[in-house]
Design a protein around this motif. Structure first.
Motif, PDB file in Angstrom:
ATOM      1  N   PRO A  19       0.809  -1.229   0.000  1.00 13.86           N
ATOM      2  CA  PRO A  19       0.000   0.000   0.000  1.00 13.86           C
ATOM      3  C   PRO A  19       0.837   1.271   0.000  1.00 13.86           C
ATOM      4  O   PRO A  19       0.509   2.239  -0.711  1.00 13.86           O
ATOM      5  CB  PRO A  19      -0.824  -0.136   1.281  1.00 13.86           C
ATOM      6  CG  PRO A  19      -0.954  -1.609   1.474  1.00 13.86           C
ATOM      7  CD  PRO A  19       0.367  -2.188   1.017  1.00 13.86           C
ATOM      8  N   GLN A  20       1.920   1.280   0.766  1.00 17.47           N
ATOM      9  CA  GLN A  20       2.750   2.492   0.827  1.00 17.47           C
ATOM     10  C   GLN A  20       3.431   2.790  -0.511  1.00 17.47           C
ATOM     11  O   GLN A  20       3.795   3.941  -0.788  1.00 17.47           O
ATOM     12  CB  GLN A  20       3.803   2.382   1.929  1.00 17.47           C
ATOM     13  CG  GLN A  20       4.747   1.186   1.810  1.00 17.47           C
ATOM     14  CD  GLN A  20       4.253  -0.025   2.566  1.00 17.47           C
ATOM     15  OE1 GLN A  20       3.045  -0.195   2.750  1.00 17.47           O
ATOM     16  NE2 GLN A  20       5.188  -0.855   3.030  1.00 17.47           N
ATOM     17  N   ASP A  21       3.604   1.758  -1.338  1.00 15.16           N
ATOM     18  CA  ASP A  21       4.219   1.976  -2.651  1.00 15.16           C
ATOM     19  C   ASP A  21       3.341   2.811  -3.565  1.00 15.16           C
ATOM     20  O   ASP A  21       3.845   3.467  -4.490  1.00 15.16           O
ATOM     21  CB  ASP A  21       4.508   0.629  -3.335  1.00 15.16           C
ATOM     22  CG  ASP A  21       5.513  -0.219  -2.581  1.00 15.16           C
ATOM     23  OD1 ASP A  21       6.369   0.358  -1.881  1.00 15.16           O
ATOM     24  OD2 ASP A  21       5.442  -1.460  -2.686  1.00 15.16           O
ATOM     25  N   VAL A  22       2.041   2.768  -3.333  1.00 16.33           N
ATOM     26  CA  VAL A  22       1.101   3.463  -4.217  1.00 16.33           C
ATOM     27  C   VAL A  22       0.346   4.568  -3.478  1.00 16.33           C
ATOM     28  O   VAL A  22      -0.652   5.076  -3.979  1.00 16.33           O
ATOM     29  CB  VAL A  22       0.101   2.461  -4.840  1.00 16.33           C
ATOM     30  CG1 VAL A  22       0.828   1.482  -5.737  1.00 16.33           C
ATOM     31  CG2 VAL A  22      -0.686   1.727  -3.766  1.00 16.33           C
ATOM     32  N   GLY A  23       0.835   4.926  -2.306  1.00 15.43           N
ATOM     33  CA  GLY A  23       0.225   6.019  -1.559  1.00 15.43           C
ATOM     34  C   GLY A  23      -1.075   5.677  -0.880  1.00 15.43           C
ATOM     35  O   GLY A  23      -1.894   6.571  -0.631  1.00 15.43           O
ATOM     36  N   MET A  24      -1.275   4.395  -0.560  1.00 17.39           N
ATOM     37  CA  MET A  24      -2.496   3.968   0.126  1.00 17.39           C
ATOM     38  C   MET A  24      -2.211   3.655   1.584  1.00 17.39           C
ATOM     39  O   MET A  24      -1.090   3.303   1.962  1.00 17.39           O
ATOM     40  CB  MET A  24      -3.094   2.722  -0.548  1.00 17.39           C
ATOM     41  CG  MET A  24      -3.836   2.986  -1.828  1.00 17.39           C
ATOM     42  SD  MET A  24      -4.621   1.465  -2.441  1.00 17.39           S
ATOM     43  CE  MET A  24      -5.881   2.150  -3.512  1.00 17.39           C
TER      44      MET A  24
END
Length: 299
Positions: A19-24
């Motif tokens: 999630p942190q890779d895509v800003g979630m």
């Protein structure tokens, strides 16, 4: 059961993202590695049900717009994106900007200059000469300017003499240019070039209306150079992967042939002519290519 290559690829790439890779923001317990299907669906702008069908192989031919959105959602690089398009049976929608397509990388220029005994140049889909090495500069010296192969063939007076098989060269040139319309029919450079050629050359207009399409790969060409006489050269064309739309073209003569001797003479004449006021010969082609990129092609 048929192989589900598209679904397998999507599932594997989804599993490699957090999630942190895509800003979630991550929420709840995760039973599988990577992003959930619902999260990729949100990032792509499709329903969760539709994305599930893609992974399960119940939907195998998403539109180019969906493939493009999936590429962004999955953070795919250029090679992975092209692979996804192939798996989906879609046609890439990417059209490089005119400015990007006109830039020739320093590494490619250095590679071209590493061929001192054979002409090498980089051209765009619209047949603009973006950069040339020293011997290509000498080969195309009869043209003023040596800016675009289509313009040189049809509108420059030197073309009819320089291209020994002018009819064959003209047909190939138009077929190459016609191929460019399939990639980017609204390209302003392409539209302006075709308009100019149509207005000033009946031969171009006749050939253009035939809609013959052909890409550059390899072929033999015959030239008549005013300084060294007849030349028979074979060329190979290579796509520049880092800049879609560019091609590196390299000419060579049969070793030991009269054309090889004439090519060596042409290189010597060119080097002698450049040396007194231009510094190292190897620098000159790069500078000339830069000038073309800044606007000499307007003629």
């Amino acid at each position: 059961m048929d192989d589900n290559h598209l679904g397998d690829f999507l599932r594997a790439r989804r599993a490699g993202l957090q999630p942190q890779d895509v800003g979630m923001t991550s929420y709840g317990a995760r039973r599988v590695a990577g992003l959930r299907r619902e999260e990729i669906a949100v990032l792509t702008g499709v329903s969760a049900d539709y994305y599930t069908r893609l992974e399960q192989g119940r939907e195998r031919h998403p539109s180019p717009q969906v493939v493009d959105a999936l590429s962004r959602a999955l953070r795919l690089d250029a090679d992975a994106r092209a692979h996804l398009y192939r798996l989906a049976g879609a046609t890439p929608s990417e059209r490089p900007s005119v400015h990007a397509a006109e830039r020739v990388s320093p590494a490619l220029r250095q590679l071209m200059d590493g061929y001192p005994n054979t002409p090498a140049f980089v051209m765009s889909r619209t047949l603009d000469l973006l950069a040339v090495n020293a011997l290509a500069d000498a080969l195309y010296a009869p043209f003023e300017p040596a800016d675009n192969l289509a313009r040189m063939t049809f509108l420059d007076p030197a073309g009819r003499t320089f291209f020994t098989d002018w009819d064959r060269a003209a047909q190939a040139t138009v077929a190459n240019l016609r191929e460019a319309t399939g990639f980017d029919p609204d390209n302003p450079r392409l539209r302006a070039l075709v308009r100019t050629l149509t207005e000033h050359s009946a031969d171009f207009t006749r050939l253009w209306q035939s809609h013959t399409v052909r890409g550059k790969t390899q072929d033999a060409k015959r030239f008549l150079h005013p300084e060294v006489g007849p030349l028979t050269l074979t060329y190979q064309a290579f796509d520049v992967r880092e800049t879609p739309g560019q091609q590196l073209v390299i000419y060579h003569a049969e070793p030991g042939s009269p054309s090889a001797q004439s090519l060596n003479l042409l290189g010597s004449l060119h080097a002698t002519r450049r040396r007194p006021d231009s510094g190292p010969t190897g620098d000159q082609p790069t500078e000339r290519g830069d000038r073309r990129q800044r606007g000499d092609r307007r003629r």
